[in-house]
Design a protein around this motif. Sequence first.
Motif, PDB file in Angstrom:
ATOM      1  N   PRO A 116       0.818  -1.222   0.000  1.00 40.94           N
ATOM      2  CA  PRO A 116       0.000   0.000   0.000  1.00 40.94           C
ATOM      3  C   PRO A 116       0.851   1.271   0.000  1.00 40.94           C
ATOM      4  O   PRO A 116       0.547   2.229  -0.712  1.00 40.94           O
ATOM      5  N   ARG A 117       1.916   1.278   0.799  1.00 38.38           N
ATOM      6  CA  ARG A 117       2.795   2.455   0.842  1.00 38.38           C
ATOM      7  C   ARG A 117       3.452   2.708  -0.503  1.00 38.38           C
ATOM      8  O   ARG A 117       3.559   3.844  -0.950  1.00 38.38           O
ATOM      9  N   VAL A 118       3.905   1.658  -1.139  1.00 33.21           N
ATOM     10  CA  VAL A 118       4.577   1.788  -2.440  1.00 33.21           C
ATOM     11  C   VAL A 118       3.587   2.301  -3.483  1.00 33.21           C
ATOM     12  O   VAL A 118       3.895   3.203  -4.253  1.00 33.21           O
ATOM     13  N   LEU A 119       2.396   1.722  -3.502  1.00 30.94           N
ATOM     14  CA  LEU A 119       1.391   2.158  -4.471  1.00 30.94           C
ATOM     15  C   LEU A 119       1.006   3.613  -4.243  1.00 30.94           C
ATOM     16  O   LEU A 119       0.831   4.379  -5.196  1.00 30.94           O
ATOM     17  N   ASN A 120       0.854   4.006  -2.997  1.00 29.98           N
ATOM     18  CA  ASN A 120       0.528   5.408  -2.689  1.00 29.98           C
ATOM     19  C   ASN A 120       1.674   6.342  -3.013  1.00 29.98           C
ATOM     20  O   ASN A 120       1.440   7.471  -3.425  1.00 29.98           O
ATOM     21  N   ALA A 121       2.902   5.910  -2.817  1.00 30.42           N
ATOM     22  CA  ALA A 121       4.065   6.737  -3.126  1.00 30.42           C
ATOM     23  C   ALA A 121       4.095   7.059  -4.623  1.00 30.42           C
ATOM     24  O   ALA A 121       4.436   8.165  -5.026  1.00 30.42           O
ATOM     25  N   GLY A 122       3.693   6.110  -5.436  1.00 31.40           N
ATOM     26  CA  GLY A 122       3.649   6.335  -6.880  1.00 31.40           C
ATOM     27  C   GLY A 122       2.598   7.359  -7.276  1.00 31.40           C
ATOM     28  O   GLY A 122       2.772   8.094  -8.226  1.00 31.40           O
ATOM     29  N   LYS A 123       1.510   7.411  -6.523  1.00 27.59           N
ATOM     30  CA  LYS A 123       0.438   8.371  -6.803  1.00 27.59           C
ATOM     31  C   LYS A 123       0.830   9.771  -6.361  1.00 27.59           C
ATOM     32  O   LYS A 123       0.381  10.750  -6.944  1.00 27.59           O
ATOM     33  N   GLU A 124       1.648   9.856  -5.326  1.00 29.33           N
ATOM     34  CA  GLU A 124       2.067  11.142  -4.800  1.00 29.33           C
ATOM     35  C   GLU A 124       3.149  11.808  -5.647  1.00 29.33           C
ATOM     36  O   GLU A 124       3.358  12.997  -5.558  1.00 29.33           O
ATOM     37  N   ALA A 125       3.846  11.011  -6.428  1.00 32.42           N
ATOM     38  CA  ALA A 125       4.970  11.538  -7.224  1.00 32.42           C
ATOM     39  C   ALA A 125       4.528  12.458  -8.331  1.00 32.42           C
ATOM     40  O   ALA A 125       3.488  12.557  -8.803  1.00 32.42           O
TER      41      ALA A 125
END
Length: 125
Positions: A116-125
């Motif tokens: 979940p953190r990795v997927l969210n990090a991609g959205k925040e970029a």
Amino acid sequence: MSEKGVLNHPFRKGELLDLNCPSREILQHIASRWGILVLIALDRETLRFSELRKKISGISEKMLSQTLQTFEKDGFIHRTMLPVMPPHTEYRLTPLGLEVYEQVIHLSDWIELNLPRVLNAGKEA
């Protein structure tokens, strides 16, 4: 082996970055698209080719066969031909393969736990 369990040989930590370091080839085998999945699928089980193929969704017969052959040459997998008709072949991790598996499973667990953190990090970029 040294007292810490690290082999004493001419290759030091960091030489993996050197183009001529033979460890790069082994790293490529393990970290290939299917290598890690084959190690994880075998875990501590003995499986037939067809069982492995079913367990690893999306892998072709060709890629499974190539990965198993490579891992057998690297000493990570033991292959046993069973004298039955039709012929069956079983695969299991060797002690060396189990050592690699132990390293890979930590990475796999980290990915699963942090997805979940990795997927969210991609959205925040």
